[in-house]
Design a protein around this motif. Structure first.
Motif, PDB file in Angstrom:
ATOM      1  N   ARG A  28       0.832  -1.211   0.000  1.00 60.24           N
ATOM      2  CA  ARG A  28       0.000   0.000   0.000  1.00 60.24           C
ATOM      3  C   ARG A  28       0.864   1.258   0.000  1.00 60.24           C
ATOM      4  NH1 ARG A  28      -3.890  -2.785   4.510  1.00 60.24           N
ATOM      5  NH2 ARG A  28      -5.024  -4.151   3.042  1.00 60.24           N
TER       6      ARG A  28
ATOM      7  N   ARG B 201      -7.036   4.141  -2.860  1.00 50.63           N
ATOM      8  CA  ARG B 201      -5.925   3.354  -2.347  1.00 50.63           C
ATOM      9  C   ARG B 201      -5.812   2.049  -3.117  1.00 50.63           C
ATOM     10  NH1 ARG B 201      -3.426   5.466   2.432  1.00 50.63           N
ATOM     11  NH2 ARG B 201      -4.467   7.438   2.836  1.00 50.63           N
TER      12      ARG B 201
ATOM     13  N   GLU C 195      -2.720  -1.489  -4.026  1.00 48.03           N
ATOM     14  CA  GLU C 195      -1.468  -2.182  -3.741  1.00 48.03           C
ATOM     15  C   GLU C 195      -0.628  -2.228  -5.005  1.00 48.03           C
ATOM     16  OE1 GLU C 195      -2.286  -5.982  -1.987  1.00 48.03           O
ATOM     17  OE2 GLU C 195      -2.931  -5.094  -0.083  1.00 48.03           O
TER      18      GLU C 195
END
Length: 571
Positions: free
Chosen positions: A90, A128, A130
């Motif tokens: 993240r 957000r 990854e």
């Protein structure tokens, strides 16, 4: 694949078709059908440039990841690999957005760039995510192993108090602390660090742009303290010991599920590795000083490694010999790949013509027929006569554009590219003979050590050339030598490799019932393994060891730091 059969019972009712039969073999072209890439990847590169992977390309990622591990520890987050992995991926996502929105438009490519490139062009807010779908993200793929080898990170499984630690942690050494702290110093005033990094909220453009201004990969060379910390991480020697690991973990021993008082450190770096890394980077910089084009041209880089300037010291001569042997091995690989590629094409064509596999004699005739390529060689002429032409400088080979190449005087990398583009066995044979001629007289500890490195599948380049010399003492014809190459370095090696890959089917050919059967399953060339020109160029730029210039003839020049490093390492 499902195979179905239906039938009828005696009473006329249908028997259901079984639908559970599945293919036991999985087709896969395979990446290294002759086991030559592994010689470079797994044997040579760890010796020549330990700790630097091909995609460990940006120096600031070392301080960034050290910062992440320090923050994870200091905030007492879960001592669990999955949780740490998610945390890193993240933070890499957010960092990647910042790098792609660099106010200088520097063009740096962060971890996860493919996912982020379209998103980063927007005006925000940004969701957000990854970075990459792999454990521990870019850290796990490109930087974890180097940071362990540098002595910065104690990896999961390192013994503490007789028990393995459950997650990666930083060693409590000056180098590791400086690495983490200097990145933190650069970003701790930002809204991203003070608040947003620890929330799950969307990211505003203002927050990311403020972060980008101080954190982008391109800024490292302008931050002396952080730059020096990264330099020390790569080239420093404060070997961690049991006490260092005790201190870094001891504060969180309950968190990590271990007792205080370690008995062993499971993974530390070696001073020999540091010395080798310093020598190889110093050698690279010495080549750049002579030919600045190596920073952007792989051909110039390879030619410079094969024909470097006079060494500055005995240690420099050793490392120069090591890298020259790597180049020789790659020329051999490209030449043999040409033999392999045309042999596969010719064998498949002959198999189709006959409607069956080939007998031993038929396979040998296919190999002899490879002489009629470009150049068109007489299969009955002596191979030693061909070698004599090379020694006399009287052999020219037309390239793919029809231009004659003087084999005896052409740069070695031009010959490597010549056979790669012609993709013929005859050009491969010519290049092998010329390589053998140019290797005569090569000596020294570095050369001998690297030239003697082999893989589990193929002999070393020194072994190949020695075997060729023995073969030539029997006065073979060109056809004999082509068969020698095929029968020694192609057929048996590929079969052993392909059998080792089962149940993945990677065969291009194999012996079945006394016949060699060819498969139409990827019969083309296979690439060379990377030889670190890209990471050497980018890492040394990031560390301020060279700079670009406006001079087309000398597009790069060593900085004062770079010159001091060369003098310190090479003499």
């Amino acid at each position: 694949m499902t195979v179905q059969f239906e039938g009828l019972r005696a009473d006329g009712t249908k028997v259901p078709a079984p639908a559970w039969i599945e293919a036991s073999l999985k087709l896969n072209e395979g990446r290294d059908p002759l086991g030559l890439q592994t010689t470079t990847q797994d044997r040579l590169m760890p010796v020549l440039l330990p700790g630097i992977l091909e995609l460990s390309r940006r120096a600031r990622y070392f301080s960034f990841h050290a910062f992440l591990l320090a923050e994870y520890r200091d905030r007492h987050l879960a001592a669990d690999g999955n949780t740490l992995s998610a945390f890193i991926k993240r933070r890499e996502w957010e960092y990647g957005l910042a790098v792609l929105r660099c106010p200088r438009d520097c063009g740096s490519s962060p971890v996860g760039a493919r996912k982020l490139s379209g998103l980063a062009m927007g005006s925000g807010p940004f969701g957000r995510g990854e970075s990459v779908e792999s454990a521990f993200g870019g850290y796990g793929l490109y930087y974890r192993s180097p940071m362990a080898e540098f002595g910065i990170v104690a990896r999961t499984g390192t013994l503490l108090g007789g028990r393995p630690i459950p997650i990666d942690v930083l060693y409590d050494t000056d180098r590791a602390r400086r690495l983490a702290n200097t990145f933190k110093s650069a970003v701790e005033h930002t809204a991203y660090y003070q608040r947003v990094m620890w929330t799950a909220d969307d990211l505003s453009a203002d927050v990311i742009d403020e972060y980008a201004h101080v954190a982008c990969l391109c800024r490292l060379r302008e931050l002396p303290e952080e730059r020096d910390a990264v330099h020390a991480a790569l080239f420093g020697t404060d070997t961690p010991d049991a006490e260092a690991l005790s201190i870094v973990v001891g504060e969180n021993s309950e968190l990590l599920g271990v007792d205080d008082g370690p008995t062993a450190v499971g993974e530390v770096f070696s001073e020999a590795g540091v010395r080798q890394r310093r020598l190889s980077v110093g050698h690279y910089l010495s080549l750049l000083d002579t030919d600045p084009s190596i920073v952007a041209s792989e051909t110039a880089y390879r030619d410079a490694l094969w024909s470097p300037s006079a060494p500055r010291s005995e240690a420099h001569a050793v490392v120069a010999g090591q890298w020259a042997a790597l180049i020789a091995k790659d020329v051999w690989q490209e030449a043999l790949c040409s033999v392999w590629s045309e042999f596969c094409r010719a064998g498949l064509t002959r198999t189709r013509d006959l409607g069956r596999g080939l007998t031993w004699d038929e396979v040998r005739r296919v190999a002899a027929g490879l002489a009629a390529g470009q150049p068109d060689l007489d299969p009955t002429s002596l191979t030693t006569a061909l070698a004599a032409q090379l020694a006399a400088g009287t052999l020219a080979v037309s390239n793919a554009d029809g231009t004659d190449v003087d084999v005896a005087t052409a740069p070695l990398d031009d010959l490597r590219r010549l056979t790669s583009r012609l993709d013929t066995a005859s050009s491969g044979l010519v290049v092998v003979l010329e390589l053998a001629r140019r290797m005569e007289g090569r000596a020294g500890d570095g050369w001998q050590k690297a030239a003697g490195i082999r893989s589990g599948w193929q002999p070393s380049i020194a072994g190949v050339i020695a075997a060729l010399g023995s073969h030539l003492t029997d006065s073979p014809t060109v056809a004999d030598t082509l068969w020698w190459l095929v029968s020694r370095f192609v057929i048996p090696v590929h079969e052993r490799i392909a059998y080792s890959k089962l149940p993945e089917l990677t065969f291009r050919f194999r012996w079945e019932d006394g016949l060699l059967r060819f498969y139409d399953h990827g019969i083309g060339r296979f690439p060379l393994a990377a030889v670190r020109n890209a990471p050497l160029s980018s890492l040394t730029w990031d560390l301020g060891l060279w700079s670009e210039t406006d001079d087309d003839k000398r597009p790069a020049t060593l900085t004062a730091r770079g010159m001091r490093f060369v003098e310190e390492v090479l003499g």
